[in-house]
Write an enzyme that holds these catalytic residues in place. Structure first.
Site, PDB file in Angstrom:
ATOM      1  N   GLU A 114      -9.363  -7.111  -6.753  1.00 42.31           N
ATOM      2  CA  GLU A 114      -9.064  -7.248  -8.216  1.00 42.31           C
ATOM      3  C   GLU A 114      -8.155  -5.830  -8.426  1.00 42.31           C
ATOM      4  OE1 GLU A 114     -13.147  -7.135  -9.997  1.00 42.31           O
ATOM      5  OE2 GLU A 114     -13.385  -9.032  -9.064  1.00 42.31           O
ATOM      6  N   GLU A 131     -16.042 -12.286  -8.359  1.00 41.93           N
ATOM      7  CA  GLU A 131     -16.486 -11.673  -7.102  1.00 41.93           C
ATOM      8  C   GLU A 131     -16.771 -12.712  -6.102  1.00 41.93           C
ATOM      9  OE1 GLU A 131     -16.971 -10.056 -10.041  1.00 41.93           O
ATOM     10  OE2 GLU A 131     -15.963  -8.536  -9.657  1.00 41.93           O
ATOM     11  N   GLN A 160     -14.106  -4.085  -5.930  1.00 41.32           N
ATOM     12  CA  GLN A 160     -13.896  -2.997  -6.433  1.00 41.32           C
ATOM     13  C   GLN A 160     -15.020  -1.747  -6.888  1.00 41.32           C
ATOM     14  OE1 GLN A 160     -12.530  -3.174 -11.175  1.00 41.32           O
ATOM     15  NE2 GLN A 160     -10.593  -3.313  -9.750  1.00 41.32           N
ATOM     16  N   HIS A 179     -21.960   1.655 -11.632  1.00 48.33           N
ATOM     17  CA  HIS A 179     -20.922   1.723 -11.062  1.00 48.33           C
ATOM     18  C   HIS A 179     -21.238   2.839  -9.843  1.00 48.33           C
ATOM     19  CE1 HIS A 179     -19.079  -0.331 -14.253  1.00 48.33           C
ATOM     20  NE2 HIS A 179     -18.211  -0.516 -13.590  1.00 48.33           N
TER      21      HIS A 179
HETATM   22  C1  LIG Z   1     -18.344  -7.734 -12.148  1.00 48.71           C
HETATM   23  C2  LIG Z   1     -17.180  -6.622 -12.264  1.00 48.71           C
HETATM   24  N1  LIG Z   1     -16.085  -6.834 -11.769  1.00 48.71           N
HETATM   25  C3  LIG Z   1     -15.143  -5.797 -11.861  1.00 48.71           C
HETATM   26  C4  LIG Z   1     -15.299  -4.686 -12.665  1.00 48.71           C
HETATM   27  C5  LIG Z   1     -14.439  -3.632 -13.061  1.00 48.71           C
HETATM   28  N2  LIG Z   1     -13.670  -3.899 -14.408  1.00 48.71           N
HETATM   29  C6  LIG Z   1     -13.972  -3.305 -15.153  1.00 48.71           C
HETATM   30  S1  LIG Z   1     -13.263  -3.840 -16.977  1.00 48.71           S
HETATM   31  C7  LIG Z   1     -12.366  -4.776 -15.864  1.00 48.71           C
HETATM   32  C8  LIG Z   1     -11.367  -5.514 -16.517  1.00 48.71           C
HETATM   33  C9  LIG Z   1     -11.990  -6.452 -17.461  1.00 48.71           C
HETATM   34  O1  LIG Z   1     -11.088  -7.343 -18.051  1.00 48.71           O
HETATM   35  P1  LIG Z   1     -11.644  -8.245 -19.471  1.00 48.71           P
HETATM   36  O2  LIG Z   1     -12.932  -8.914 -19.229  1.00 48.71           O
HETATM   37  O3  LIG Z   1     -10.289  -8.721 -19.800  1.00 48.71           O
HETATM   38  O4  LIG Z   1     -11.862  -6.919 -20.544  1.00 48.71           O
HETATM   39  P2  LIG Z   1     -11.007  -5.872 -21.085  1.00 48.71           P
HETATM   40  O5  LIG Z   1     -11.194  -4.693 -20.117  1.00 48.71           O
HETATM   41  O6  LIG Z   1      -9.598  -6.241 -21.139  1.00 48.71           O
HETATM   42  O7  LIG Z   1     -11.434  -5.430 -22.406  1.00 48.71           O
HETATM   43  C10 LIG Z   1     -12.462  -4.841 -14.452  1.00 48.71           C
HETATM   44  C11 LIG Z   1     -11.937  -5.580 -13.359  1.00 48.71           C
HETATM   45  C12 LIG Z   1     -16.307  -4.538 -13.408  1.00 48.71           C
HETATM   46  N3  LIG Z   1     -16.886  -3.673 -14.035  1.00 48.71           N
HETATM   47  N4  LIG Z   1     -17.661  -5.667 -13.038  1.00 48.71           N
END
Ligand SMILES: Cc1ncc(C[n+]2csc(CCOP(=O)(O)OP(=O)(O)O)c2C)c(N)n1
Ligand SMILES: Cc1ncc(C[n+]2csc(CCOP(=O)(O)OP(=O)(O)O)c2C)c(N)n1
Ligand SMILES: [Mg+2]
Ligand SMILES: [Mg+2]
Lengths: 327, 325, 327, 325
Positions: free
Chosen positions: C29, C60, C82, C129
Site C-alpha cells: 500500500e 491486506e 504498512q 500501530h
Molecule cells: C488495515 C489497515 N491498512 C492500512 C492502514 C494504513 N492507512 C491508514 S489510513 C489509510 C488510507 C485510508 O483511506 P480511506 O479509507 O480512503 O480513508 P481516508 O484516509 O481517505 O479518509 C491507510 C492505508 C491502516 N491504518 N489499516
C-alpha cells in the site's frame, strides 16, 4: 454424580446462562439446526430460537467484529468459531479491537464476549483444521485465555468466562468433546486464573494443558508403578496464569516438565518455563526445565504421522525418567 | 429527495454551521501543532470534509451511535464531543477522552454513542454492525452510523459487514466518505467502478451518491436513510463525494495529486462557504451572525487548546489500569 | 566505509536484487510515488516502474494471498505490510497458506516471498500501530522470521531473505529506520540463522532483539564502567534460531537476561528462556534467567507512558545488577 | 452464447463424459470408505456437481491453472489428476499426491497447474489472483480458474480478490459453484440477492449465471470467459447453479433441507444423465459406447482403490521433511 460429555457440559453451561440472562446469545456458522460442526449447540435453536442462536454467513471477521460491537453496547455474545484455525481471519477484530478498546478509550466501555473455538489435532483434519494457536492470544493484553481439560472444568470455566466483563477465548479440544466426567446439574463457577492440581505428587511436576492433562495423568499412573511420584498441574487458564500454584509445585518437587499440544517453538510452554526460571522455584530446580510440544511441522494428514507430531504418553514418561536422572 | 434539512429551525441550521467551523478550526489547530512538533504521533485531518460529518450526524438522536475512523475529529464533534477533551486527548493529557491513552486515532465517547475512532482501515465497520444488532435485539430503536473512507471499501471487513447487516436487516447506515484517495492511492486506480455506492447492490442494500460537500444534501439523504434503518427495513449505503484539503497525515508531499486539483476543491467546493452562502441567501442568518458564529467557534477551539495545555499528564500509576474491566 | 540509514539499506538491498532478478517485485500500500509510509521505497517506482513497484488497494488479505500465489508460480514477491499490526488481517494467508502449502502438498511447490513490515512503538502511533507481534509468526512452522537491528544487518539479511525459497517475515523497526551504520555498497549476504555477538563480555549475557540491541549496548557500556562485563547477543533471526551461539554465550557467562520490546507475556523471550533452561547451559547458570519485555497493556498514546511500557536502558542495567547479585 | 462445446470432436466430448463418471465413481467410493471407517479425517463430496468441474476445465490448456476448495475432487480430476494418486492420498499413503501429508482437502498438482485444494473457505481465491499475476508479469498467456462455493462469497477474501484482479486486469476466471448451501446455511438466508454473479458489478467484473448441471452451457460460458481473461480484458465471474447430492461432509443429518428437494435435483437435473442424453440424441455416441465409458471409468476407480490399498504408509523419517524448501 451424573456423568456427561465435555460437549454436553458446554451446551448445558451455555443453556443455563441463556435461560438466566437474556443478553447472552450465541452466534456462529452452522450452529442452528446443524448444531455446529461438533454438535455442541445441537438442540439449542429449538429451545432459544434463531434470534439467540444466530446462524451466520461464513465471514469470521464480520461475525467476530459484530460480537465485539454487540458486547460494547450491552449484549453478551458467545461466538463459536468453527475451528480455531479460522481465528487467523478474525485476529484483527480480536486483537486490535476486542482486546484494546477499553484501554484505548481510557477505561470506558468493556467487551463481555466469549469466543468458543475447537482446537487441536487427532481427527485427521490436516494442517488447516488441527492447530493449537492459543499462544497467540495469550500474548495479547486485554484477552483472557481458557483451555479446559475436562467436562467438569469446561462447564465451570465457561460460566466464569460468560460472566467475565472481558473478551475471553475459550479453547475446546475436539478430541475431548466425547470425554466424560462427573458434572453437577446445577450451575457452578470455576474462577479464571486458578490452576488445578489434577494429581498430587512429590518427585516431579508436570504442567499440562488441554488434552495433555490426560496424557500426563496416564503417564503419571505408569510412573507411579516405577516408583516416581508425579504431580500434574493443569493451569486451566493461560491468562490469567496461576503462577503461584505452578511455582509452589515446582518448588516442592524440584523438577518440571511442561507439556502442550501446540508446536513447541514459540508455544506457551516457553512462557511457563520463563516464569519458573525467573521465580524463586529456580533455586529448587534439580534438573533442567523440560518442555514437550509438537514438532515444528504443519499437522500431517496421515494418522500415524499426525500422532507422532504431538507428545504421547510414552514421550512424557521418557521425559520424566530423564529428568529424574537429572539429565 | 426530501427537504428535511431546509425545514429545520434557524437554531438547528446555525448550529450546523457552528459545528463545521469547530471542526475546521480544531483540525487547523492540530495541523499547526503537529507542524511545530507540539503533538506526538500522527493525525489525519478532515479539513474540507466538514459537511459530510455534520450532515451525517444531523438527523441522529443523542442515543444513536456512530463508529468512526482514523480521520475522525469531524465525526466526533458532529456527534457532540467536547473539543476541549478532544484536544486534551491529542495532547496526551489525563483530561482527554481516553485519559491520554488513545490519542487522535482512538477518541471515543461510548456513553454518548460514539463507539470510537479506529486506526484500522475498515476495522470499525463490523463494530457498527454489532452495535446495530444490540439495538435490534433489545428493541432500542437506535441506529448505528458507520463512517469509513473510499479506501476502506476494498477491505474484506467492508464486504462481510454489509452482507451481515443486510441479511439481518440491521439498523445501520454505512457512510463512505469518498475523498478520492486512500493514503495516496487514487480511488480511480483502486476501484474499477464509478460509484462506490453501487457496491450496495451486492448485498441488496440501496446505495446513494451524495455531494458530500453540500451539507443540505448530505443531511437530507441521511435523514431518509436513518428513517429506513430505524424502521426495520435494513441498512443503506451512502457515498459522500468529498475531498481532504490536507495531506493524508503529517509529512505528506502529496505527489499523487496536483495542486490545481486541490485548488479547485478549496475554492469552488468549500462546504462551509457553500452552506454559509445558502444561509445568507435564504435569509436564515445575517452576515454579522455568521461572523459571530465563526468567531465563537474559534474562541471555543482556543479555549480547548488552553484547557489541553493546562491539563495534567496521566500519572504513571495508571499505566496498568483499564486493560481489563 | 559509507554510512547510510537502515531505511536506505533496505531500499538499496531491494533495488540491487531487483536489478539482478526480474522475478523480484514489490507490492504494498502506498509504496509508489508516496514511497511507503516510512519512505523505504521512495524513488523506486521511478526506477522500476509501476509494474514492479505495485501500489495495491487497502486489502491486506488479498495482497498477501496474491503474493503467495505469485510466489508459488515463479515470482519472488516482496510484500510491504504498512504496519506490522495489520498482519492481523493477513494471518490466514500467511499461516494457513504460505507456511503450509509446501508441507500439505508433500513437498511440491515452494513460496519464495518476503513480507517486510515495520513494527514497534516509539512514534506515538498508539495501540493499533505500535505492536511487536513477531512471536506469532515464530510459532508457525514453515515461516522464517528476521529482526534486523542495524542498517548493516538489514541489508545483508534482506538479501538472504529474498534469496530464500521460503516465506520470510522481515520485521523492520520503525524507530531504527533513521539509525545509521557502515554499509558496503556492494551486495552481501548475512545467512538466516546466524546470531551476532554485538559485544563480547564475560560476566553476563544479554540476548536482545531489534531496538533492544541498542539499549542493551548502551546498558553494557554503563555497566562496564561499573565493572560488569556484558556480552550482547543479537539473534537477528528468530526462525531459524541460532541456539548454539546463545547456549555457548550463556554457558560462558553463567547469567542471562533476555530483552525484547514485545509484551513479555507470551513473547519470544519465553522460547529463548526455554531453550536455555533445557540446554547444557542450565548447569552453568549462577542466577535465574531474567526476561524483560513490555508491560501487559496495549501501547498507550501518551509519550511518557509509551516509553514506560517497554524496557529502557535503566531497566536493563537494573536487571543486570540484580542478576549479578544472584537475585 | 457460442456453441463452442457442441463443436468439439467426438473424442473430446466423450472424454468429458468419462471425466464426469470418474468424478462420480471416485466420490461414491470415498463415501463408502468413510461410512465404513476405512478413511481417516473428513471429506466433502461433489457428487451432483460433476458438470461444473468438467465444464469449467474443458476450455483450459494444460498449463492453465486452477485453485480448488475443500470440495475439490472433481476439479482435480477435471484438471487431469490421476485418480489412483488421489485415492492414495485419501488413504494417507506415500504414493498420494501429497505423500499422505495433505489428505482430501489439500490435493495439489502444482506442475499440472493444479495449485491445490484448500481447507479454508475463500482461502484459495487470493492465490489464484497471484497465479494470474505471475502469468501477466511473465507474459505467459496462462489463465487461472478459481473455484469456490456460494458460502465463500461472503468472506472478505472474495471481495478483496475480485477487486484486485479487476483493477490489475488479471487473467483469472472466478467460478462460484452455488450448490445452494454452505455447510448448512442456505444461500437464500446468507445472501440477500438472487444471483451471486451480480456481485461482479461491484468490481466492474462481468457476471454470468450458468446452469451448472448443464455441461455444454458451462463449457460454453467458460470458454468465452477464459478467452476474455486470456486476451487481457480482465476477470469474469461465473456462477454455476448446482447442488450437492450428499451431505456437507461425513455425518450430516441434512436437517437444513428437505428430502423432496434432494430428490428433485437427483432425478431431474443429474448432470451426467443430461449430458449422456444429449450425446445420444445428437448421435455423438451409441448406447454401447456410453456403457463402455461408464464401465471403464468404474474400472479405473477400482484400480485406483487397489493402488491406494497396496501403497505404503509414509515412513516416519519423512515427518520433518517438506516444511522448508
Ligand atoms: C488495515 C489497515 N491498512 C492500512 C492502514 C494504513 N492507512 C491508514 S489510513 C489509510 C488510507 C485510508 O483511506 P480511506 O479509507 O480512503 O480513508 P481516508 O484516509 O481517505 O479518509 C491507510 C492505508 C491502516 N491504518 N489499516
Ligand atoms: C474460513 C473457514 N470458515 C469455515 C470453514 C468451515 N467450512 C468448511 S466448508 C464450509 C461451507 C462452505 O460453503 P460453500 O463455500 O458454499 O462451499 P460448499 O461446501 O457448499 O461446496 C464451511 C463453513 C472453513 N473451512 N473455513
Ligand atoms: Mg479516502
Ligand atoms: Mg455451497
Amino acid at each position: 454424580m451424573r456423568e456427561i460429555t465435555y460437549a454436553e457440559a458446554v451446551r448445558e453451561g451455555l443453556s443455563q446462562r441463556m435461560r438466566e440472562d437474556s443478553d447472552v446469545f450465541v452466534l456462529g456458522e452452522d450452529i442452528g439446526v446443524y448444531g455446529g460442526a461438533f454438535g455442541v449447540t445441537r438442540g439449542m435453536i429449538e429451545e432459544f430460537g434463531p434470534e439467540r442462536i444466530r446462524n451466520t454467513p461464513i465471514s469470521e471477521a464480520a461475525i467476530t467484529g459484530a460480537a465485539v460491537g454487540a458486547a460494547l453496547t450491552g449484549m453478551k455474545p458467545v461466538l463459536e468459531l468453527q475451528f480455531s484455525d479460522f481465528i487467523t481471519i478474525a485476529m484483527d477484530q480480536l486483537v486490535n479491537q476486542a482486546a484494546k478498546v477499553r484501554y484505548m478509550y481510557g477505561g470506558k466501555g468493556h467487551v463481555p464476549m466469549v469466543v468458543r473455538t475447537p482446537s487441536g489435532s487427532g481427527t485427521g483434519a490436516a494442517a488447516q483444521h488441527s492447530q493449537s494457536l492459543e499462544a497467540w492470544v495469550a500474548h495479547i493484553p486485554g484477552l483472557k485465555v481458557v483451555q479446559p481439560s475436562t467436562a467438569y472444568d469446561a462447564k465451570g470455566l465457561l460460566k466464569a468466562a460468560m460472566e467475565d466483563p472481558n473478551p475471553v477465548i475459550f479453547y475446546e479440544h475436539k478430541v475431548l468433546y466425547k470425554s466424560k466426567s462427573d458434572v453437577p446439574e446445577e450451575e457452578y463457577t470455576i474462577p479464571l486464573g486458578k490452576a488445578d492440581v489434577k494429581k498430587e505428587g512429590t518427585d516431579v511436576t508436570i504442567i499440562a494443558t488441554a488434552i495433555m492433562v490426560h496424557k500426563a495423568l496416564e503417564a503419571a499412573e505408569e510412573l507411579e508403578k516405577r516408583g516416581i511420584s508425579v504431580e500434574v498441574v493443569d493451569p486451566r487458564t493461560l491468562v490469567p496464569l496461576d503462577e503461584e500454584t505452578i511455582i509452589a509445585s515446582v518448588s516442592k518437587t524440584g523438577r518440571v516438565i511442561i507439556v502442550h499440544e501446540a508446536v513447541k517453538r514459540g508455544g506457551f510452554g516457553g512462557e511457563i518455563a520463563g516464569v519458573i526460571a525467573e521465580s524463586e522455584a529456580f533455586d529448587y530446580l534439580d534438573a533442567p526445565i523440560r518442555r514437550l510440544g509438537a514438532l515444528p511441522i504443519p499437522v500431517p494428514y496421515n494418522p500415524v504421522l499426525e500422532k507422532a507430531m504431538i507428545p504421547q504418553v510414552e514421550d512424557i514418561i521418557k521425559a520424566v525418567e530423564e529428568t529424574m536422572r537429572g539429565a | 429527495m426530501t427537504d428535511w434539512a431546509g425545514r429545520q429551525s434557524d437554531e438547528v441550521v446555525k448550529d450546523w454551521l457552528r459545528q463545521m467551523h469547530l471542526i475546521r478550526f480544531f483540525d487547523e489547530k492540530v495541523d499547526e501543532f503537529f507542524a511545530k512538533g507540539m503533538i506526538h504521533g500522527t493525525t489525519h485531518l478532515c479539513v474540507g470534509q466538514e459537511a459530510s460529518a455534520v450532515g451525517a450526524c444531523a438527523p441522529l438522536k443523542d442515543d444513536d451511535m456512530i463508529t468512526s475512523t482514523h480521520r475522525g475529529h469531524g465525526h466526533c464533534i458532529a456527534k457532540g464531543a467536547e473539543p476541549d477533551r478532544m484536544m486534551a486527548e491529542l495532547f496526551g493529557r489525563v483530561t482527554g477522552y481516553c485519559k491520554g491513552k488513545g490519542g487522535s486515532m482512538h477518541i471515543a465517547d461510548v456513553d454518548k454513542g460514539n463507539l470510537g475512532a479506529n486506526g484500522i482501515v475498515g476495522g470499525g465497520i463490523p463494530l457498527a454492525v454489532g452495535a446495530a444488532l444490540t439495538s435490534q435485539m433489545k428493541k432500542q430503536g437506535k441506529v448505528a452510523v458507520c463512517f469509513f473512507g473510499d479506501g476502506a471499501t476494498n477491505e474484506g471487513s467492508f464486504h462481510e459487514s454489509l452482507n451481515l447487516a443486510s441479511i439481518w436487516k440491521l439498523p445501520v447506515v454505512f457512510v463512505c466518505e469518498n475523498n478520492q484517495y486512500g493514503m495516496s492511492g487514487p480511488v480511480k486506480d483502486m476501484v474499477n467502478i464509478e460509484d462506490i455506492a453501487d457496491r450496495g447492490a451486492s448485498y441488496g442494500i440501496p446505495g446513494r451518491v451524495v455531494d458530500g460537500n453540500n451539507l443540505l444534501e448530505m443531511a437530507d439523504v441521511m435523514e431518509e436513510a436513518v428513517m429506513q434503518a430505524r424502521s426495520g427495513s435494513g441498512p443503506v449505503l451512502i457515498e459522500a463525494k468529498t475531498y481532504r484539503w490536507k495531506g493524508h497525515s503529517k509529512s505528506d508531499a502529496k505527489k499523487y495529486r496536483t495542486r490545481e486539483e486541490e485548488k479547485d476543491w478549496r475554492t469552488n467546493k468549500d462546504p462551509i462557504k457553500r452552506f454559509e452562502e445558502w444561509l445568507l441567501e435564504e435569509g436564515r442568518i445575517t452576515k454579522e451572525e455568521a461572523e459571530t458564529i465563526r468567531q465563537s467557534a474559534l474562541d471555543e477551539i482556543n479555549r480547548a487548546v488552553e484547557f489541553a495545555e493546562n491539563s495534567e499528564e496521566p500519572s504513571m500509576d495508571t499505566i496498568l489500569e483499564d486493560v481489563y474491566a
